[in-house]
Design an enzyme around this catalytic site. Sequence first.
Site, PDB file in Angstrom:
ATOM      1  N   GLU A  95       0.787  -1.232   0.000  1.00  0.00           N
ATOM      2  CA  GLU A  95       0.000   0.000   0.000  1.00  0.00           C
ATOM      3  C   GLU A  95       0.824   1.290   0.000  1.00  0.00           C
ATOM      4  O   GLU A  95       0.451   2.271  -0.633  1.00  0.00           O
ATOM      5  CB  GLU A  95      -0.934  -0.058   1.221  1.00  0.00           C
ATOM      6  N   ASN A  96       1.957   1.298   0.709  1.00  0.00           N
ATOM      7  CA  ASN A  96       2.732   2.537   0.859  1.00  0.00           C
ATOM      8  C   ASN A  96       4.157   2.404   0.327  1.00  0.00           C
ATOM      9  O   ASN A  96       5.041   3.154   0.721  1.00  0.00           O
ATOM     10  CB  ASN A  96       2.792   2.953   2.333  1.00  0.00           C
TER      11      ASN A  96
ATOM     12  N   HIS B  57      -5.008   3.742  -0.631  1.00  0.00           N
ATOM     13  CA  HIS B  57      -4.138   4.467  -1.570  1.00  0.00           C
ATOM     14  C   HIS B  57      -3.868   3.638  -2.829  1.00  0.00           C
ATOM     15  O   HIS B  57      -2.863   3.872  -3.516  1.00  0.00           O
ATOM     16  CB  HIS B  57      -2.804   4.815  -0.904  1.00  0.00           C
TER      17      HIS B  57
ATOM     18  N   HIS C  49      -8.162  -3.797   5.662  1.00  0.00           N
ATOM     19  CA  HIS C  49      -7.420  -2.538   5.688  1.00  0.00           C
ATOM     20  C   HIS C  49      -8.318  -1.466   6.301  1.00  0.00           C
ATOM     21  O   HIS C  49      -9.236  -0.962   5.646  1.00  0.00           O
ATOM     22  CB  HIS C  49      -7.031  -2.170   4.251  1.00  0.00           C
TER      23      HIS C  49
END
Length: 276
Positions: free
Chosen positions: A39-40, A68, A156
């Site tokens: 995700e990041n 995201h 999430h």
Amino acid sequence: MRILFLGDVMGRAGRAAVVERLAPLKASLRADFCVVNGENASGGMGLSGGHAQLLLAAGADVVTLGDHAFDQKDMIGFIEKEPRVLRPINFAKDAPGRGAGVFEATRGRKVMVAQVLGNVFMKRAFDDPFSALDGVLRAHPMGAMAGVQAAMVDFHAEASSEKMAAGHFCDGRASLVVGTHTHVPTADAQILNRGTAYLTDAGMCGDYDSVIGMDKAEPMRRFVTGMARDRFTPAEGAVTLAGVMVETDDRTGLARHVWPIREGGRLAPAMPPESI
């Protein structure tokens, strides 16, 4: 079957650590299947197609995303061509890609992986995560004579209560329900009453000398002064790979053992049960 899950990969440092250390970690744990939340991984916001390829080449069988998911615009096209990258099942009805899939582990065994977004305290309201999960789990019952030998859910979400409710909602129908998004590993790894392994948050693969993975100077400035001066940037120090390991019964798909993973960096290592 042994399934390894690693929490949110944070920025360049987290990405590099996964690329370097995932293969030996899988070997030492005798993991049959591995899921990584990416995700990041690209600058702390989203995942690019190129960085997704790096995580897959490093040994991730599946890469999950989150709120995201499409911050890196090339993911919109990339995810349509790469079924091993999953966006949340309840992101949007017309979103590209898939939110769940069935994948092959060692010895030809099948694992269903799904990701879903929570609604509580999130920046926008997503479709109902519980009805979305129900449909996926009904379509993929576990067991030796069923379609899959194991099933796992990456939930999430921001709220611990919503994650815990999801764990109980999936109890007996999934091998593992693990929370992501908050970047702080929790201490509640357990096997629920009907046999599903559960952890509220896996934590992140990033530098814990930080504020949830970001270089601490700017977040601290904003908390202390209430004013922003610079952009958030991922911390670049020593990385801890954080996640969870579950051992399942191939006959039922349910969990036999579960334990947290802490490898390298600043966090104290988490040891598996003596019986493992």
